[in-house]
Design a protein around this motif. Structure first.
Motif, PDB file in Angstrom:
ATOM      1  N   ASP A 171      16.377   9.440   7.572  1.00 61.22           N
ATOM      2  CA  ASP A 171      15.765   8.126   7.355  1.00 61.22           C
ATOM      3  C   ASP A 171      14.337   8.249   6.835  1.00 61.22           C
ATOM      4  N   ILE A 172      13.565   9.177   7.399  1.00 63.28           N
ATOM      5  CA  ILE A 172      12.175   9.337   6.963  1.00 63.28           C
ATOM      6  C   ILE A 172      12.118   9.896   5.543  1.00 63.28           C
ATOM      7  N   ARG A 173      12.992  10.845   5.231  1.00 61.98           N
ATOM      8  CA  ARG A 173      13.040  11.357   3.858  1.00 61.98           C
ATOM      9  C   ARG A 173      13.425  10.239   2.884  1.00 61.98           C
ATOM     10  N   GLN A 174      14.322   9.350   3.317  1.00 57.88           N
ATOM     11  CA  GLN A 174      14.727   8.243   2.460  1.00 57.88           C
ATOM     12  C   GLN A 174      13.568   7.287   2.198  1.00 57.88           C
ATOM     13  N   LEU A 175      12.775   7.018   3.236  1.00 59.77           N
ATOM     14  CA  LEU A 175      11.590   6.178   3.052  1.00 59.77           C
ATOM     15  C   LEU A 175      10.638   6.817   2.043  1.00 59.77           C
ATOM     16  N   TYR A 176      10.501   8.123   2.133  1.00 58.95           N
ATOM     17  CA  TYR A 176       9.617   8.858   1.227  1.00 58.95           C
ATOM     18  C   TYR A 176      10.129   8.771  -0.212  1.00 58.95           C
ATOM     19  N   THR A 177      11.401   9.093  -0.431  1.00 62.31           N
ATOM     20  CA  THR A 177      11.927   9.119  -1.797  1.00 62.31           C
ATOM     21  C   THR A 177      12.048   7.710  -2.382  1.00 62.31           C
ATOM     22  N   ASP A 178      12.403   6.721  -1.558  1.00 63.79           N
ATOM     23  CA  ASP A 178      12.457   5.339  -2.059  1.00 63.79           C
ATOM     24  C   ASP A 178      11.081   4.890  -2.560  1.00 63.79           C
ATOM     25  N   THR A 179      10.045   5.275  -1.821  1.00 71.00           N
ATOM     26  CA  THR A 179       8.687   4.888  -2.225  1.00 71.00           C
ATOM     27  C   THR A 179       8.269   5.641  -3.483  1.00 71.00           C
ATOM     28  N   ALA A 226       0.704  14.987 -11.510  1.00 72.74           N
ATOM     29  CA  ALA A 226      -0.585  14.374 -11.851  1.00 72.74           C
ATOM     30  C   ALA A 226      -0.788  13.077 -11.070  1.00 72.74           C
ATOM     31  N   LEU A 227       0.278  12.282 -10.902  1.00 78.31           N
ATOM     32  CA  LEU A 227       0.180  11.061 -10.110  1.00 78.31           C
ATOM     33  C   LEU A 227      -0.179  11.371  -8.661  1.00 78.31           C
ATOM     34  N   LEU A 228       0.494  12.365  -8.084  1.00 80.66           N
ATOM     35  CA  LEU A 228       0.199  12.732  -6.696  1.00 80.66           C
ATOM     36  C   LEU A 228      -1.200  13.319  -6.570  1.00 80.66           C
ATOM     37  N   ASP A 229      -1.630  14.065  -7.567  1.00 81.29           N
ATOM     38  CA  ASP A 229      -2.995  14.601  -7.531  1.00 81.29           C
ATOM     39  C   ASP A 229      -4.025  13.472  -7.533  1.00 81.29           C
ATOM     40  N   ALA A 230      -3.730  12.417  -8.277  1.00 80.84           N
ATOM     41  CA  ALA A 230      -4.677  11.315  -8.395  1.00 80.84           C
ATOM     42  C   ALA A 230      -4.757  10.488  -7.113  1.00 80.84           C
ATOM     43  N   HIS A 231      -3.642  10.399  -6.390  1.00 82.39           N
ATOM     44  CA  HIS A 231      -3.604   9.513  -5.226  1.00 82.39           C
ATOM     45  C   HIS A 231      -3.525  10.235  -3.877  1.00 82.39           C
ATOM     46  N   VAL A 232      -3.166  11.512  -3.893  1.00 85.47           N
ATOM     47  CA  VAL A 232      -2.995  12.249  -2.632  1.00 85.47           C
ATOM     48  C   VAL A 232      -3.873  13.494  -2.618  1.00 85.47           C
ATOM     49  N   GLY A 233      -3.549  14.453  -3.467  1.00 90.93           N
ATOM     50  CA  GLY A 233      -4.309  15.688  -3.518  1.00 90.93           C
ATOM     51  C   GLY A 233      -3.963  16.626  -2.381  1.00 90.93           C
ATOM     52  N   PRO A 234      -4.467  17.838  -2.400  1.00 93.38           N
ATOM     53  CA  PRO A 234      -4.176  18.809  -1.342  1.00 93.38           C
ATOM     54  C   PRO A 234      -4.859  18.425  -0.049  1.00 93.38           C
ATOM     55  N   LYS A 235      -4.303  18.861   1.045  1.00 89.04           N
ATOM     56  CA  LYS A 235      -4.917  18.634   2.350  1.00 89.04           C
ATOM     57  C   LYS A 235      -6.150  19.522   2.492  1.00 89.04           C
ATOM     58  N   TYR A 236      -7.136  19.050   3.227  1.00 83.74           N
ATOM     59  CA  TYR A 236      -8.370  19.838   3.352  1.00 83.74           C
ATOM     60  C   TYR A 236      -8.959  19.658   4.744  1.00 83.74           C
ATOM     61  N   HIS A 263       0.846  -1.209   0.000  1.00 84.27           N
ATOM     62  CA  HIS A 263       0.000   0.000   0.000  1.00 84.27           C
ATOM     63  C   HIS A 263       0.876   1.252   0.000  1.00 84.27           C
ATOM     64  N   PRO A 264       1.678   1.449  -1.050  1.00 84.99           N
ATOM     65  CA  PRO A 264       2.612   2.575  -1.065  1.00 84.99           C
ATOM     66  C   PRO A 264       1.946   3.943  -1.145  1.00 84.99           C
ATOM     67  N   TRP A 265       0.830   4.039  -1.891  1.00 90.47           N
ATOM     68  CA  TRP A 265       0.202   5.350  -2.032  1.00 90.47           C
ATOM     69  C   TRP A 265      -0.390   5.827  -0.713  1.00 90.47           C
ATOM     70  N   GLU A 266      -0.907   4.914   0.087  1.00 91.04           N
ATOM     71  CA  GLU A 266      -1.438   5.306   1.399  1.00 91.04           C
ATOM     72  C   GLU A 266      -0.312   5.854   2.286  1.00 91.04           C
ATOM     73  N   PHE A 267       0.859   5.231   2.199  1.00 85.34           N
ATOM     74  CA  PHE A 267       2.010   5.701   2.974  1.00 85.34           C
ATOM     75  C   PHE A 267       2.427   7.105   2.530  1.00 85.34           C
ATOM     76  N   ILE A 268       2.528   7.305   1.219  1.00 88.94           N
ATOM     77  CA  ILE A 268       2.882   8.628   0.691  1.00 88.94           C
ATOM     78  C   ILE A 268       1.839   9.661   1.106  1.00 88.94           C
ATOM     79  N   ARG A 269       0.579   9.262   1.031  1.00 87.23           N
ATOM     80  CA  ARG A 269      -0.505  10.182   1.414  1.00 87.23           C
ATOM     81  C   ARG A 269      -0.377  10.582   2.882  1.00 87.23           C
TER      82      ARG A 269
END
Length: 259
Positions: free
Chosen positions: A212-220, A249-259, A168-174
């Motif tokens: 380490d956290i930035r690395q997890l983010y960029t690796d994903t 566009a990928l991030l918009d499709a799976h994450v989007g702005p915070k609200y 579930h990588p997109w949920e982690f990125i989100r």
């Protein structure tokens, strides 16, 4: 204190031994809950039974849980979360912008989907809302917990956590972006047909002091095919930028702005 007959007490104890909650026993027999609690304590003491707080912790019980919700919650925890685990005080806290009611609701929902039993509450802080879930077992779910700030100690995922993140990588990125990231609109001046025109474009930022956290983010992001760059400010490489059109566009499709 009102006195109750031995038969009433025996009946109450029998119900409790069958697993009937104190509240239900008190309502059925019309006896104060405090009295019922005391009878339960005395019964356990007489039988030498040690009381253990019930838990639905997936790591302790082996039960299935919502993996997608956990991946999102892991991102929130690594960003703006912390765990308090000490005598008579155990909870997971996620700090959310008070104006972002959707994020607050999502954080609370994720906590309940991972562990439904612990109580969840919201506490108003200056400019933010603290979403809290009360149980010592959050340290089981987030073994990255430890003394000091997260960027001052190694942050390494356990194999079972990595497996969930991979599924579930997109949920982690989100979760990471919802905690320590944002979507902004940048602008620049471009020369078009000999005329200077203002050009606007969306961009995502993620900012975290922990290497380490930035690395997890960029690796994903790499695994998801999202292009990113370091955005160094004042000599600090704490900002990760996503600005390429296809990646945004990928991030918009799976994450989007915070609200």
């Amino acid at each position: 204190m009102e006195q109750h007959s031995p038969s009433i007490r025996a009946h109450a104890v029998a119900l409790m031994r069958q697993g009937v909650p104190n509240r239900v026993v008190a309502e059925q027999l019309n006896i104060p809950r405090g009295t019922i609690s005391w009878w339960r304590y005395e019964d356990r003491k007489a039988r030498g039974e040690m009381y253990r707080q019930p838990t639905d912790c997936p790591r302790c019980t082996g039960r299935e849980f919502d993996l997608a919700a956990y991946s999102y919650l892991l991102g929130l925890y690594l960003g703006d979360g912390h765990i308090i685990s000490k005598y008579k005080q155990h909870h997971l806290s996620i700090f959310c912008n008070a104006t972002q009611t959707g994020l607050i609701a999502a954080a609370e929902d994720a906590m309940r989907r991972v562990m439904p039993t612990p109580s969840v509450g919201q506490h108003v802080k200056t400019g933010c809302i603290e979403v809290k879930s009360y149980t010592r077992h959050w340290t089981c779910m987030f073994p990255q917990h430890g003394p000091g700030k997260k960027h001052e100690r190694p942050i390494v995922l356990e194999p079972w956590q990595q497996a969930i993140l991979d599924a579930h990588p997109w949920e982690f990125i989100r979760g990471l972006i919802h905690s320590d990231g944002c979507r902004v609109t940048n602008w620049t001046i471009r020369l078009i047909g000999g005329e200077r025109k203002r050009y606007e474009y969306p961009r995502y930022f993620f900012t975290n002091v922990s290497d380490d956290i930035r690395q997890l983010y960029t690796d994903t992001l790499d695994k998801l095919g999202v292009e990113w760059t370091h955005c160094t400010r004042n000599g600090n490489p704490y900002n990760i930028s996503v600005a390429k059109k296809a990646s945004v566009a990928l991030l918009d499709a799976h994450v989007g702005p915070k609200y």
